[in-house]
Design a protein around this motif. Structure first.
Motif, PDB file in Angstrom:
ATOM      1  N   SER A   1       0.825  -1.204   0.000  1.00 61.99           N
ATOM      2  CA  SER A   1       0.000   0.000   0.000  1.00 61.99           C
ATOM      3  C   SER A   1       0.860   1.256   0.000  1.00 61.99           C
ATOM      4  O   SER A   1       0.593   2.212  -0.743  1.00 61.99           O
ATOM      5  CB  SER A   1      -0.923  -0.017   1.219  1.00 61.99           C
ATOM      6  N   SER A   2       1.909   1.270   0.827  1.00 64.32           N
ATOM      7  CA  SER A   2       2.787   2.439   0.911  1.00 64.32           C
ATOM      8  C   SER A   2       3.486   2.694  -0.420  1.00 64.32           C
ATOM      9  O   SER A   2       3.582   3.842  -0.878  1.00 64.32           O
ATOM     10  CB  SER A   2       3.815   2.216   2.022  1.00 64.32           C
ATOM     11  N   TYR A   3       3.948   1.618  -1.070  1.00 65.49           N
ATOM     12  CA  TYR A   3       4.655   1.752  -2.346  1.00 65.49           C
ATOM     13  C   TYR A   3       3.750   2.334  -3.423  1.00 65.49           C
ATOM     14  O   TYR A   3       4.134   3.248  -4.156  1.00 65.49           O
ATOM     15  CB  TYR A   3       5.196   0.391  -2.766  1.00 65.49           C
TER      16      TYR A   3
ATOM     17  N   ARG B   1       0.934   4.043  -3.062  1.00 61.59           N
ATOM     18  CA  ARG B   1       0.557   5.425  -2.746  1.00 61.59           C
ATOM     19  C   ARG B   1       1.700   6.385  -3.068  1.00 61.59           C
ATOM     20  O   ARG B   1       1.474   7.505  -3.548  1.00 61.59           O
ATOM     21  CB  ARG B   1       0.147   5.545  -1.276  1.00 61.59           C
ATOM     22  N   GLU B   2       2.924   5.945  -2.823  1.00 65.34           N
ATOM     23  CA  GLU B   2       4.071   6.779  -3.162  1.00 65.34           C
ATOM     24  C   GLU B   2       4.173   6.986  -4.671  1.00 65.34           C
ATOM     25  O   GLU B   2       4.450   8.091  -5.153  1.00 65.34           O
ATOM     26  CB  GLU B   2       5.352   6.116  -2.640  1.00 65.34           C
ATOM     27  N   LYS B   3       3.917   5.915  -5.422  1.00 65.51           N
ATOM     28  CA  LYS B   3       3.956   6.021  -6.879  1.00 65.51           C
ATOM     29  C   LYS B   3       2.852   6.933  -7.415  1.00 65.51           C
ATOM     30  O   LYS B   3       3.028   7.600  -8.443  1.00 65.51           O
ATOM     31  CB  LYS B   3       3.796   4.626  -7.502  1.00 65.51           C
ATOM     32  N   MET B   4       1.712   6.962  -6.716  1.00 62.42           N
ATOM     33  CA  MET B   4       0.570   7.739  -7.183  1.00 62.42           C
ATOM     34  C   MET B   4       0.578   9.176  -6.675  1.00 62.42           C
ATOM     35  O   MET B   4      -0.242   9.986  -7.109  1.00 62.42           O
ATOM     36  CB  MET B   4      -0.726   7.057  -6.750  1.00 62.42           C
ATOM     37  N   GLU B   5       1.492   9.485  -5.781  1.00 61.59           N
ATOM     38  CA  GLU B   5       1.507  10.823  -5.179  1.00 61.59           C
ATOM     39  C   GLU B   5       1.731  11.891  -6.248  1.00 61.59           C
ATOM     40  O   GLU B   5       2.634  11.788  -7.082  1.00 61.59           O
ATOM     41  CB  GLU B   5       2.621  10.897  -4.132  1.00 61.59           C
ATOM     42  N   ASN B   6       0.866  12.881  -6.233  1.00 63.70           N
ATOM     43  CA  ASN B   6       0.923  14.032  -7.139  1.00 63.70           C
ATOM     44  C   ASN B   6       0.623  13.677  -8.608  1.00 63.70           C
ATOM     45  O   ASN B   6       0.768  14.539  -9.483  1.00 63.70           O
ATOM     46  CB  ASN B   6       2.290  14.735  -7.062  1.00 63.70           C
ATOM     47  N   ARG B   7       0.194  12.448  -8.862  1.00 64.02           N
ATOM     48  CA  ARG B   7      -0.183  12.096 -10.228  1.00 64.02           C
ATOM     49  C   ARG B   7      -1.644  12.431 -10.459  1.00 64.02           C
ATOM     50  O   ARG B   7      -2.502  12.140  -9.626  1.00 64.02           O
ATOM     51  CB  ARG B   7       0.054  10.610 -10.500  1.00 64.02           C
ATOM     52  N   LYS B   8      -1.926  12.985 -11.613  1.00 66.20           N
ATOM     53  CA  LYS B   8      -3.297  13.335 -11.973  1.00 66.20           C
ATOM     54  C   LYS B   8      -3.832  12.454 -13.099  1.00 66.20           C
ATOM     55  O   LYS B   8      -5.055  12.392 -13.300  1.00 66.20           O
ATOM     56  CB  LYS B   8      -3.367  14.803 -12.408  1.00 66.20           C
TER      57      LYS B   8
ATOM     58  N   ILE C   1      -8.184   5.498  -4.132  1.00 63.48           N
ATOM     59  CA  ILE C   1      -7.451   6.454  -4.967  1.00 63.48           C
ATOM     60  C   ILE C   1      -8.224   6.626  -6.274  1.00 63.48           C
ATOM     61  O   ILE C   1      -8.335   5.693  -7.076  1.00 63.48           O
ATOM     62  CB  ILE C   1      -6.018   5.953  -5.239  1.00 63.48           C
TER      63      ILE C   1
END
Length: 429
Positions: A74-76, A78-85, A124
């Protein structure tokens, strides 16, 4: 060699970004991972999705072993998706290999599982989540049950005959003969000879499916499980029940077997997608019988391997193939029961049950189907078609035959259609 699985591909396409987890279920080695990571991924790439928008995690491989920890997964992500639109796709293969871990905020509470991770990730909005999984730790059906109401199921089966034929590169009759003998597990098409095909199917039965069930269900009597498997494989399309099977095993000097034990072991075989039960349905009474019922093999190659490639009775094999085809087309399939008035040996009029092989229902549409290998005489034809006249309704009626080529309707409006014609024409019913 690419095998087309357009029906399943279209299902995946229709479920895109619907807010639910897409759970791809089915018997092991039937092509779930191939559908997701090959066919669906290629579709996305060909329709403007970039490679970096697709995140694929394969929990059965060493490179992704750290993601078996659901918190790490989950952490990985979410990190990959951070700030992606942009819209992204997450593929998780062999999800059941995820571990259960302690909750760091509540060490004495319930453990955290991949269910928790997936529930987190499905929140997400610009991430579409797809999972596959089935083995001794957790068969695909468990994944679906856990996500009831929060997931879409794409039930994948072994190759239908039309899928097999399109990839086999043989004429129809030769392809059908191979299909009836070796079944539709996709890798069969790449095995180089008969011996390799037989060995592959035998290894699937012994090294994959039976071991999975024994380990997962903590089976103590492997001999009983295999005897029940033998019985069901030998009697596809025949009416049976747990009591009958238990009595058969007792006659073979297998002790300590109750109908409840047989019932539980059959349930394990169904959970593993090896068999499906078809219940008997009273057409006029509009009710189901508790017992006896019929069981059909998910794949005839596996069935044939289990019984040593003996008992090649085409009448029963044909019936199993038709049943599987109807299920592939998403029909609900029952065994139909109607009643005729006959005179017994005492001269009394009695109600005698007659069987319609399949009552195929999809939505509000119902079709009655008889499987008839051949109808060479008027007497045989009358026997096969008599139950249709007892239904008392006007739903379509079809007899599928091995002894004709061109389809035709008789004077009663019953469609006579050849087996290969039926299997290759999805609009035949």
């Amino acid at each position: 060699m690419e095998i087309k699985r357009d029906t399943y591909l279209q299902q995946l396409i229709s479920y895109q970004f619907d807010g639910l987890v897409k759970v791809i279920t089915g018997i092991r080695r039937c092509g779930k991972s191939y559908l997701l990571k090959k066919l669906y991924k290629n579709y996305l790439l060909q329709n403007g999705v970039r490679e970096d928008q697709i995140l694929c995690i394969e929990l059965d491989l060493a490179k992704d072993i750290r993601f078996r920890n659901p918190l790490t997964l989950s952490s990985y992500v979410r990190e990959k998706m951070e700030n992606r639109k942009d819209e992204c796709y997450l593929f998780i293969d062999e999800i059941q290999m995820s571990d259960m871990v302690r909750n760091p905020y509540d060490p004495e509470g319930e453990k955290i599982t991949f269910y928790d991770a997936l529930n987190d990730l499905r929140s997400i909005e610009n991430l579409d989540v797809y999972v596959t999984g089935s083995n001794s730790k957790m068969l695909s059906r468990d994944v679906l049950t856990e996500f009831r109401g929060r997931s879409d199921e794409i039930r994948v089966h072994p190759l239908s005959f039309s899928e097999y034929y399109s990839a086999a590169g043989k004429d129809k009759q030769e392809a059908f003969e191979d299909y009836a003998f070796y079944g539709g597990m996709p890798l069969i098409l790449s095995r180089p000879n008969d011996a390799a095909k037989m060995n592959y199917l035998k290894s699937l039965i012994t090294e994959v499916y039976i071991k999975d069930i024994i380990e997962r269900k903590h089976i103590e009597r492997q001999d009983v499980l295999e005897q029940i498997l033998d019985f069901l494989c030998s009697s596809v399309g025949s009416l049976t029940n747990p009591s009958k099977i238990a009595n058969t095993l007792k006659s073979k000097q297998i002790k300590g077997i109750s109908p409840n034990t047989v019932r539980a072991y059959i349930s394990h075989l169904e959970d593993a997608f090896l068999f499906s039960e078809s219940k008997r349905y009273d057409i006029k009474g509009k009710s189901y019988f508790d017992t006896p019922n019929k069981y059909y093999c998910e794949d005839l190659g596996l069935r044939n391997a289990q019984i040593g490639f003996r008992q090649q009775e085409m009448i029963h094999i044909m019936e199993n193939i038709i049943y599987n085809e109807l299920v592939n087309r998403q029909f609900s399939v029952d065994v139909g029961v109607v009643y005729a008035r006959t005179v017994n040996e005492n001269g009394n009029s009695v109600r005698t049950p007659r069987e319609i092989d399949f009552v195929a229902t999809y939505g509000g549409k119902r079709t009655y189907i008889q499987s008839a290998y051949a109808m060479p005489t008027e007497e045989k034809m009358e026997m096969e078609l008599r139950p249709f006249a007892l239904t008392g309704d006007f739903f379509p009626k079809i007899v599928i035959r091995q002894d004709i080529g061109r389809r035709w309707y008789d004077d009663n409006g019953i469609l006579n259609i050849g087996l290969l014609d039926f299997l290759l024409d999805k609009n035949s019913i």
